[in-house]
Enzyme design. Structure first.
Site, PDB file in Angstrom:
ATOM      1  N   HIS A   1       0.942  -1.363   0.175  1.00  0.00           N
ATOM      2  CA  HIS A   1      -0.021  -0.109   0.020  1.00  0.00           C
ATOM      3  C   HIS A   1       0.892   1.158   0.033  1.00  0.00           C
ATOM      4  CE1 HIS A   1       0.983   0.548   4.199  1.00  0.00           C
ATOM      5  NE2 HIS A   1       0.497  -0.910   4.492  1.00  0.00           N
TER       6      HIS A   1
HETATM    7  P1  TYD Z   1      -1.479  -2.691   7.460  1.00  0.00           P
HETATM    8  O1  TYD Z   1      -0.908  -1.268   7.790  1.00  0.00           O
HETATM    9  O2  TYD Z   1      -1.880  -3.116   6.187  1.00  0.00           O
HETATM   10  O3  TYD Z   1      -0.250  -3.623   7.971  1.00  0.00           O
HETATM   11  P2  TYD Z   1       1.020  -4.088   6.793  1.00  0.00           P
HETATM   12  O4  TYD Z   1       1.575  -2.725   6.108  1.00  0.00           O
HETATM   13  O5  TYD Z   1       2.090  -4.559   7.923  1.00  0.00           O
HETATM   14  O6  TYD Z   1       0.750  -5.066   5.789  1.00  0.00           O
HETATM   15  O7  TYD Z   1      -2.391  -3.070   8.754  1.00  0.00           O
HETATM   16  C1  TYD Z   1      -2.798  -4.414   8.845  1.00  0.00           C
HETATM   17  C2  TYD Z   1      -4.255  -4.190   9.759  1.00  0.00           C
HETATM   18  O8  TYD Z   1      -3.825  -3.513  10.976  1.00  0.00           O
HETATM   19  C3  TYD Z   1      -5.424  -3.433   9.082  1.00  0.00           C
HETATM   20  O9  TYD Z   1      -6.539  -3.784   9.480  1.00  0.00           O
HETATM   21  C4  TYD Z   1      -5.125  -2.170   9.828  1.00  0.00           C
HETATM   22  C5  TYD Z   1      -4.510  -2.475  11.251  1.00  0.00           C
HETATM   23  N1  TYD Z   1      -3.427  -1.445  11.762  1.00  0.00           N
HETATM   24  C6  TYD Z   1      -3.856  -0.827  13.070  1.00  0.00           C
HETATM   25  O10 TYD Z   1      -5.162  -1.001  13.610  1.00  0.00           O
HETATM   26  N2  TYD Z   1      -3.245   0.033  13.795  1.00  0.00           N
HETATM   27  C7  TYD Z   1      -1.948   0.321  13.182  1.00  0.00           C
HETATM   28  O11 TYD Z   1      -1.352   1.188  13.729  1.00  0.00           O
HETATM   29  C8  TYD Z   1      -1.663  -0.434  12.048  1.00  0.00           C
HETATM   30  C9  TYD Z   1      -0.275  -0.252  11.430  1.00  0.00           C
HETATM   31  C10 TYD Z   1      -2.290  -1.266  11.228  1.00  0.00           C
END
Ligand code: TYD
Length: 134
Positions: free
Chosen positions: A51
């Site tokens: 993303h």
């Molecule tokens: P995401 O940022 O997509 O994770 P990565 O980049 O590591 O693959 O986040 C995964 C899930 O966690 C998504 O549902 C959002 C949630 N999340 C939070 O609630 N708080 C946070 O600080 C982060 C980073 C993610």
């Protein structure tokens, strides 16, 4: 080297007892830390990220093990391998990122400039490309 993403050395005090690495406010960071999270227990077949962020700035630090981070700015992509606990990767705004190739027991610490906000994400690659090419 692009200034929107770069590796930097983390000040480390080494003595016979071990090493102590320090990151301290704006003298070491280009932003105030509002959030800390860490990725762990990641299968080597899995990737994270996938993303873009509109306004968020982050520092990635390999607390344990190693992993790759690919940064894409809408035009060029850059590959970093993080395995040195005394090095951080700064990732600025409006960049797409993929984290992959995690070693067993890899732990990725992330320092973030903003609290979690789903509206700050580009989850869709085409939306990201359309926006950064404007
Ligand atoms: P995401 O940022 O997509 O994770 P990565 O980049 O590591 O693959 O986040 C995964 C899930 O966690 C998504 O549902 C959002 C949630 N999340 C939070 O609630 N708080 C946070 O600080 C982060 C980073 C993610």
């Amino acid at each position: 080297m692009s200034r929107s993403h770069f590796l930097f050395n983390i000040d480390t005090i080494v003595d016979s007892r071990g090493s102590l690495s320090i990151i301290e406010d704006k003298s070491d960071l280009p932003f105030d830390i509002k959030r800390i999270y860490y990725l762990h227990n990641i299968s080597s077949h899995e990737s994270r990220g996938g993303h873009g962020h509109k306004n968020l700035e982050q520092i990635f630090i390999p607390m344990h093990g190693s992993f790759n981070i690919e940064i894409f700015d809408g035009k060029d992509s850059f590959e970093y391998i993080l395995s040195n606990k005394m090095e951080g990767l700064y990732v600025g705004k409006r960049l797409w990122r993929n984290l992959y190739n995690f070693s067993v027991d890899a732990v990725c610490l992330v320092l973030a400039s903003e609290k979690y906000d789903e509206k700050d994400y580009w989850r869709n690659y085409k939306d990201y490309i359309n926006e950064v090419k404007k």
